[in-house]
Design an enzyme around this catalytic site. Structure first.
Site, short mmCIF file in Angstrom:
data_model
loop_
_atom_site.label_atom_id
_atom_site.label_comp_id
_atom_site.label_asym_id
_atom_site.label_seq_id
_atom_site.Cartn_x
_atom_site.Cartn_y
_atom_site.Cartn_z
N GLY A 145 -6.25 26.07 16.05
CA GLY A 145 -5.20 27.01 16.44
C GLY A 145 -3.86 26.30 16.58
CE1 TYR A 146 0.05 28.58 13.82
CE2 TYR A 146 0.98 30.26 15.23
CZ TYR A 146 0.71 29.77 13.97
OH TYR A 146 1.11 30.48 12.87
CB THR A 147 -2.22 24.93 21.80
OG1 THR A 147 -3.53 25.48 21.79
CG2 THR A 147 -1.24 25.97 22.31
CB CYS A 160 4.70 28.76 27.25
SG CYS A 160 4.19 30.34 26.63
CG ASN A 173 6.58 28.73 22.17
OD1 ASN A 173 7.60 28.45 21.53
ND2 ASN A 173 5.50 29.22 21.60
#
Lengths: 352, 352, 352, 352
Positions: free
Chosen positions: C14-16, C154, C320
């Site tokens: 995923g993005y994180t 965030c 973020n």
């Protein structure tokens, strides 16, 4: 203008369906009387098309039923995926209703091209010859009497309109043409996909179908028709981060020394009477930019010549949702109905 | 790695100046000791480069003074407009300082090309032969010993890197090449203009210099050098709405039937040892997209072949501010200094 | 700095997860040795994280296996959805591995808050008291000795950092606070949804969770801890069309006449020793803008007072993905490992 | 509808001037007969407003001359900067022409407010009482007979329309109101500035006038009029990266427990007969988003209540160029002329 035509839209919950609804909302001679959507049947239109809140009060999406459609509508627009339209069209034509199909299913005359470009055997080759390619700037007269109009693809529309004058005038090498088309994200339709996910698409400059986009088939067909010669066109599209808009840059080589007057003359002769074609040449902003046709049915057309190399690049900028889809379909509809071609399409583009 | 080199930057308040400062902030062997800006002399750096708040404490913009520079710096980067750099370079070289010039002023070997493309008589033709074109993938060895490096233009960098393998391998017609380059708005520099005003630029797809962009001169020079043949390249750039990023699509025609293995081999042979070139072919996302090199010195390179028409399009995606400007200049600096070529340039791009 | 810590990432596709990999790629004391993804098991990392082509050669996504993880890693980051992390954490802690969880599952001390805000009964209330809220600016000492760090949300990070100085200094009414947070699209994660479809998200300014976003729970918890008073915070987030970046505008009312010096003093006292907090006040560009922290772990903090109405708005701008997620987690990791807190996090933001 | 009114536009080369021209191009009862621009005098309109190529053939920008204007036009729109309009208005009114002024120069009734918010002594306090604040939803009857309409500011329009129902119904604390307004870049006008430079503005989330935007003066004036009570409103605007669109989030506190029915009733009672106000509540997309009013004169209005804290946030989404400027001015014009209020303003917004 008292006459009003009842219109149906099949597949009205997607982007081209929504754009037809947006344009027809103020068309003075149209009553949209029947709209279908499998997924959203039963819902008011503005549950999907948020912009249309306050319009089409009382109208809801239906499951498609042939008899309901023919009872309620005189003309039908099909806003369906490629390969789906063709399942509807024969039955529709049998009822005598006029059909304007926004898919690719009836654009090509040569059935073998469906095999080559779309990967399926076309089941109704006879209908292909009956269908009229719905680009008014080429087929206005045939559209007038058509019962089935195959509305052009957006990349094809931009490429053909850019190229038509110089191809017809015999100024360019017809076998070394590359149309490099930059398009906004709405061209991909309303279904979310990995490539259309905002974080990935915003800021992207991303080639797709770079081995040859299938709209090349339409382009070659139409240009062969016009030039009576063999024409080869490569079409390479790119996702850029606009939402609406397509710019075709059609790179070609001049067959001989040509001065600007001669090129300009080709454009003027082809388009001087075309309401929706605007020439952008030697006036601000210099070249066509789709930014300045957004929301309208205009195609801004222009060109540049690099004399040193005899390269001519022809440009056409359109709103892919309007002249590239719904607007062009309404333009064809107006012609079929005997209306002013511009009816419902008079609004200027937005700026900025 | 105890050695540290003192570096000056002339014209440090613009975008490429700021990008040099961003990259050098964590370069382990560089001390930025002198930065100039006529407009902002006296101000701390972060008054202009807001991102650098907290870095370079104590450093301020100065008015340029030659003796101050040479006292404080061993190497100097020039981030000046075309036509301005050349006023500084002779004096700088006379002091023995090494110069990396990011302008176009010393990129071309043939003085007459300045007349043709830039519209001025070059005052120092002798320095042109002394200057090294700072593309490490071609001139690594000469850069090592250069006293004057002319860092390449961003559109040229992308075009050359895309094209180099197939041009060198003799696979394409070298006289029918169009590089269609889509670039983000940072390429236009830090000065606001009508065309860069956000409401007008956002959503634009706008050709400029469509009669032939002058970076073609660099491209032709370098490809002639490599191929020992005549090469003609049309370069047509477009403003799209990204901020950073440039994609070159270099359209060409194969001189004969070529299979994928042969094309791939040309790319692998040329770039397999190049740290900053990444081949994107038959792996996600399919083709190079500048989106995935942002903030880094990478050039993602790939290609597509339309077999039907023998068209080959070569792609290169770069961050115009990094591999297209400041990063490439630092790469050349590292080579000149005898450092690892990647020093200070190791960070991965951002995604998304 | 010879010591290297082996690190695992669960949910790395995923993005994180991708952002942790981006940051750790150049962390001098980290070896990423084990990464998992159910969906992409078996693939090289750059098949998902296109930016990482050329990094982590040889590493592939695995199906999670506890014994493989503990064999290969000393510390593990969890980049999993809310409600999923908590299924992994107890077993992980039992093996003695240190855990940094980027989900919300262990951020709140009061188990009843999970019922209220997240709609489930928390199964491990005892672990909640053991977990440390991973905001170094408040909990640095506890993080040092933590075995389980719950990395902040965030929107919460931005709101707390903006508000902390004036809340602690007793300058504002603690029961009339609205944090109006504008966020980029990456905050929604990597899964495409209707609302993240580029044509719909680009150009949007769209409230969500407007009846109160659940990150308010973290904000209230932390501010109560600091102020020893009751604190009520409304948190209203908006999707705007940036990709990265979040700006919290925390609107509040001063409890008495306060001059600028007093407010400024509160900020300086709280943050003068904080490396990753940069005060933006009375210097360009005037107020914090997330644009100028992109790619970095900085939080730019500032404020405005409307004296006429005794309104104070506190601002914090973060990326973020970095200070709002992966960067802050690495900051906590550095503290736990006894490293310099800034290790691997030294790069300046991008501009433009 | 045979009657046509001749209309002049002073300052027609800026964004609101261009937007008036866009809207009036298809207004069935308007003839735009005289347009002025100092900078572009002599040029055809489409040299500046590229979107209008093909419209207004024969019309060019003129230098303003009072007698030419009054000879050619019955009504005049002023699209001039604040502080400039007021130099024109007295002379214009003396000729008997009706004036619709889009600047702030005649919006405020209390002359001292010009001193406080705009920094100048208003030279025509008598005209202030004569001017009608051109928000039809409040002043329809007075507009009908006005000779001078002061068309509202865009941030003020959004704030007032969001707040009006709950303020009038006495549901909220009138002295703790913050309107947090996010606006697109077109709001800054057509002149390029450092902050509007695309590379700096795209991706920005940037507060400005955070100590209190002066549109607060209009908001307070109008709400005091309606509520007959003291009202204090803080107005904090932000530049976000859209081009068109403004969303006002007006944060307030309920004075007592209020259920949804009661709030809804306040909105329905206020707006059920207002054509250009559309309520968005409990239907997709959940809350107003300016994205779905672009190109139209609609204000989409809605709200959210956080029961836990008795916070009510009222939302209004407008196209800042239409309902926030030119569209609202045309709406007032229609009322003055005795036309249908919607004339020329019937087109649906774009989506996507």
């Amino acid at each position: 203008m008292l006459m009003r035509i009842n219109v149906g839209i099949i597949g009205a919950s997607g982007y081209t369906g929504g754009e037809l609804l947006r344009i027809l909302a103020n068309h003075p001679s149209v009553e949209v009387s029947y709209v279908t959507s499998r997924e959203h049947a039963g819902k008011p239109l503005h549950y999907v098309h948020y912009n249309l809140r306050g319009y089409y009060k009382g109208l809801r999406f239906h499951e498609f039923k042939l008899d309901e459609l023919t009872e309620k509508a005189d003309v039908v627009f099909l806003s369906l995926p490629h390969g789906v339209s063709l399942k509807y069209v024969p039955d529709l034509l049998n009822t005598g209703i006029k059909v304007i199909d926004l898919s690719a299913d009836f654009r090509l005359k040569d059935p073998s091209m469906y095999k080559f470009w779309y990967g399926f055997e076309h089941p109704y080759p006879d209908l292909l010859s009956k269908a009229v390619y719905g680009l008014p700037e080429i087929h206005r007269d045939e559209i007038r009497n058509a019962s089935l109009v195959a509305s052009p693809g957006c990349n094809a529309t931009a490429t053909i309109l850019a190229l038509l004058p110089v191809a017809r005038a015999g100024l360019i090498d017809l076998n070394r043409i590359v149309s490099d088309v930059k398009v906004g994200s709405s061209e991909g339709g309303s279904k979310p996909r990995a490539g259309s996910h905002h974080p990935e698409r915003e800021g992207a400059i991303r080639p797709y179908d770079a081995e040859g986009h299938r709209h090349a088939a339409e382009v070659e067909q139409e240009l062969r028709l016009i030039t009576k010669a063999d024409v080869s066109v490569s079409l390479v599209p790119y996702a850029v981060s606009s939402v609406r808009g397509a710019l075709a840059s059609v790179h070609s080589w001049l067959v001989r020394e040509v001065d600007d007057v001669e090129v300009m003359k080709a454009y003027v002769q082809t388009y001087s009477k075309e309401h929706f074609i605007r020439l952008v040449r030697a006036v601000p902003p210099g070249y066509p930019d789709p930014k300045y046709v957004i929301g309208s049915n205009y195609a801004d057309v222009g060109y540049a010549v690099e004399r040193r190399l005899r390269r001519l690049t022809a440009f056409a900028a359109i709103d892919n949702m309007v002249k590239g889809a719904a607007g062009q379909a309404v333009q064809a509809f107006n012609i079929m109905a005997g209306f002013e071609e511009t009816l419902g399409l008079e609004n200027p583009p937005l700026k900025p």
